[in-house]
Design a protein around this motif. Sequence first.
Motif, short mmCIF file in Angstrom:
data_model
loop_
_atom_site.label_atom_id
_atom_site.label_comp_id
_atom_site.label_asym_id
_atom_site.label_seq_id
_atom_site.Cartn_x
_atom_site.Cartn_y
_atom_site.Cartn_z
N GLY A 166 0.81 -1.23 0.00
CA GLY A 166 0.00 0.00 0.00
C GLY A 166 0.83 1.26 0.00
N ARG A 167 2.13 1.16 -0.38
CA ARG A 167 2.97 2.37 -0.42
C ARG A 167 3.01 2.92 -1.84
NH1 ARG A 167 8.57 0.86 2.01
NH2 ARG A 167 8.38 -0.49 0.20
N PHE A 168 2.94 4.23 -1.93
CA PHE A 168 3.00 4.89 -3.25
C PHE A 168 4.37 5.53 -3.44
CE2 PHE A 168 -1.54 4.88 -2.32
CZ PHE A 168 -2.06 4.45 -3.52
N SER A 169 4.86 5.47 -4.69
CA SER A 169 6.06 6.23 -5.04
C SER A 169 5.82 6.88 -6.40
CB SER A 169 7.28 5.31 -5.08
OG SER A 169 7.00 4.21 -5.94
N LEU A 170 6.70 7.81 -6.75
CA LEU A 170 6.53 8.52 -8.03
C LEU A 170 7.35 7.85 -9.12
CD1 LEU A 170 6.74 12.34 -7.23
CD2 LEU A 170 4.75 11.02 -8.01
N THR A 171 6.79 7.73 -10.31
CA THR A 171 7.57 7.28 -11.46
C THR A 171 8.31 8.50 -12.04
OG1 THR A 171 5.78 7.80 -12.98
CG2 THR A 171 5.80 5.56 -12.05
N SER A 172 9.18 8.25 -13.01
CA SER A 172 9.89 9.41 -13.60
C SER A 172 8.89 10.33 -14.30
CB SER A 172 10.98 8.94 -14.56
OG SER A 172 10.45 8.02 -15.47
N THR A 173 7.81 9.78 -14.85
CA THR A 173 6.79 10.64 -15.47
C THR A 173 6.06 11.43 -14.39
OG1 THR A 173 6.49 8.85 -17.05
CG2 THR A 173 4.90 10.64 -17.16
N GLY A 174 5.73 10.77 -13.29
CA GLY A 174 5.04 11.44 -12.19
C GLY A 174 5.86 12.59 -11.61
N ARG A 175 7.18 12.47 -11.68
CA ARG A 175 8.05 13.54 -11.16
C ARG A 175 7.86 14.85 -11.92
NH1 ARG A 175 11.70 12.60 -7.44
NH2 ARG A 175 11.67 10.46 -6.69
N LEU A 176 7.32 14.76 -13.14
CA LEU A 176 7.08 15.99 -13.92
C LEU A 176 5.95 16.82 -13.32
CD1 LEU A 176 7.47 14.59 -17.55
CD2 LEU A 176 9.19 15.68 -16.11
N LEU A 177 5.23 16.24 -12.35
CA LEU A 177 4.18 17.01 -11.65
C LEU A 177 4.76 17.88 -10.55
CD1 LEU A 177 1.37 14.31 -11.21
CD2 LEU A 177 1.25 16.36 -12.63
N LEU A 178 6.02 17.65 -10.17
CA LEU A 178 6.60 18.41 -9.07
C LEU A 178 6.93 19.82 -9.54
CD1 LEU A 178 9.04 15.61 -7.82
CD2 LEU A 178 6.94 16.37 -6.67
N ASP A 179 6.38 20.82 -8.83
CA ASP A 179 6.61 22.21 -9.23
C ASP A 179 8.09 22.57 -9.29
OD1 ASP A 179 4.13 23.39 -9.81
OD2 ASP A 179 3.61 23.46 -7.69
N GLU A 180 8.86 21.97 -8.37
CA GLU A 180 10.28 22.38 -8.28
C GLU A 180 11.17 21.63 -9.27
OE1 GLU A 180 10.89 24.99 -6.66
OE2 GLU A 180 8.85 24.98 -5.87
N ASN A 181 10.65 20.62 -9.94
CA ASN A 181 11.45 19.90 -10.94
C ASN A 181 11.77 20.86 -12.10
OD1 ASN A 181 12.35 18.26 -13.03
ND2 ASN A 181 10.87 16.63 -12.63
N PRO A 182 13.05 21.00 -12.48
CA PRO A 182 13.36 21.92 -13.59
C PRO A 182 12.65 21.52 -14.89
CG PRO A 182 15.37 20.86 -12.74
CD PRO A 182 14.22 20.38 -11.89
N HIS A 183 12.24 20.25 -15.00
CA HIS A 183 11.50 19.82 -16.19
C HIS A 183 10.00 19.72 -15.92
CE1 HIS A 183 15.35 18.94 -18.02
NE2 HIS A 183 15.67 18.25 -16.95
N SER A 184 9.55 20.36 -14.84
CA SER A 184 8.14 20.27 -14.43
C SER A 184 7.18 20.61 -15.57
CB SER A 184 7.90 21.26 -13.28
OG SER A 184 6.53 21.25 -12.94
N MET A 185 6.06 19.88 -15.63
CA MET A 185 4.99 20.17 -16.59
C MET A 185 3.73 20.57 -15.85
SD MET A 185 6.38 19.83 -19.49
CE MET A 185 4.97 19.88 -20.57
N SER A 186 3.88 21.02 -14.59
CA SER A 186 2.70 21.31 -13.77
C SER A 186 1.90 22.49 -14.33
CB SER A 186 3.10 21.55 -12.32
OG SER A 186 3.97 22.65 -12.23
N GLY A 187 2.60 23.48 -14.87
CA GLY A 187 1.90 24.64 -15.44
C GLY A 187 1.02 24.23 -16.60
N TRP A 188 1.53 23.33 -17.41
CA TRP A 188 0.78 22.84 -18.57
C TRP A 188 -0.51 22.15 -18.13
CZ3 TRP A 188 -0.81 22.91 -23.21
CH2 TRP A 188 -1.08 21.78 -23.97
N ILE A 189 -0.42 21.32 -17.06
CA ILE A 189 -1.62 20.62 -16.58
C ILE A 189 -2.62 21.62 -15.99
CG2 ILE A 189 -2.47 18.94 -14.86
CD1 ILE A 189 -1.13 17.73 -17.35
#
Length: 358
Positions: free
Chosen positions: A98-121
């Motif tokens: 029942g533990r969740f972790s982020l995939t490399s694609t999911g990491r693009l949701l992180l605002d602080e990731n330099p490759h973040s796509m959160s603004g697009w979503i």
Amino acid sequence: MRPPPPAVVRLVQRLSDALGRAGLALQPPQARFLQLTGGVASIMLMRAALETKLVEPLAHGPLTAPALADRLGLHADTVHRVLRGLAVYGLARLDSRGRFSLTSTGRLLLDENPHSMSGWIRYLTSPLVIQGWFRIPESLRDGLPAFNAATGKTIWEHLAENPEEEDGFARTMRELTLMAAPLIVAAYPWPETGTVCDVGGGVGSMLAEVLRRRSGLRGLLVDQAGPLAGSGEYLASRGVAHRVTAVEGDLFTGFRADANIYLLKDVLHDWDDAQCRQILRTVRDAARPGARVLVLEWLQERNRAEFPVSVSDIMMLAQTEGRQRSASEFFALGSAAGFERGRVIDTGAYGIVELVAA
Ligand SMILES: C[S@@+](CC[C@H](N)C(=O)[O-])C[C@H]1O[C@@H](n2cnc3c(N)ncnc32)[C@H](O)[C@@H]1O
């Protein structure tokens, strides 16, 4: 890091598209159809995650939903269900404990990731964009651009009146441009010296990457007051602010910018053919003979259905007065505005269509 050669990018894309289609073809039509209907779920779950900062704690390691809910003050069972939904779309992983972790694609949701796509979503799921989609049935009847007909104004007028949304849009464009920029920058033979003018350049994300590639180039950044206001800080963060002059100007009524190369990245796709001719005339008026315009866009051949360009074309219908076009269509528009044909370079994703001022 250097991007792979265009041929490799294309090949990987084609292979991945073909495998995706083959996977879908193996399913009965009903199952395939059901899978397609998940589209709204994937982006709305991403939006929910962004609004609640749900995935931020997962950046540091796996957590169960109750642990996450405790940290964020959220409802544990709903956290589990939403993250399990994100796991279906490959953004999170769920283990048997029942533990969740982020995939490399999911990491693009992180605002602080330099490759973040959160603004697009955030932009894609905003009421601003959604209202355009709702009007598409009417557009099918009358051919009018959906957003303008629904709201009585262009998206640019709307954004100029709503600075917070304008900032969100600028972030979106920055994210999308940073994805494409390495391919574009690697594919074109930029001169060592001279001036590059980014027309409708937003905060200057494309211009900055070109200038970083060639230390002897200077930049001009043309846009309206809103996007230009955020450009100083952005260009400084990329280390090129001292080489760029911002020019407040209008695509239709003109601007003064003497440059060797003019960039039009994802600008013409916002406008209809008559407006594109006018924009190109404006650029022609600013340019000397021999100067080059680089139209940087995903290229759409009329009878080829292809991701992402054909979906972007529909987004243009929902949000703007424009469309995606082919290189020949750009050459025809350019020819009407005083440009000769130059090269067409396939970067593997974006096209570079070169127009030469006659
Ligand atoms: C789709 S965005 C592209 C931004 C940038 N070229 C990029 O790809 O990141 C279109 C840009 O055109 C600008 N724009 C729209 N109407 C304009 C006008 N009348 N005059 C000048 N710029 C305009 C917007 O402010 C926005 O920055």
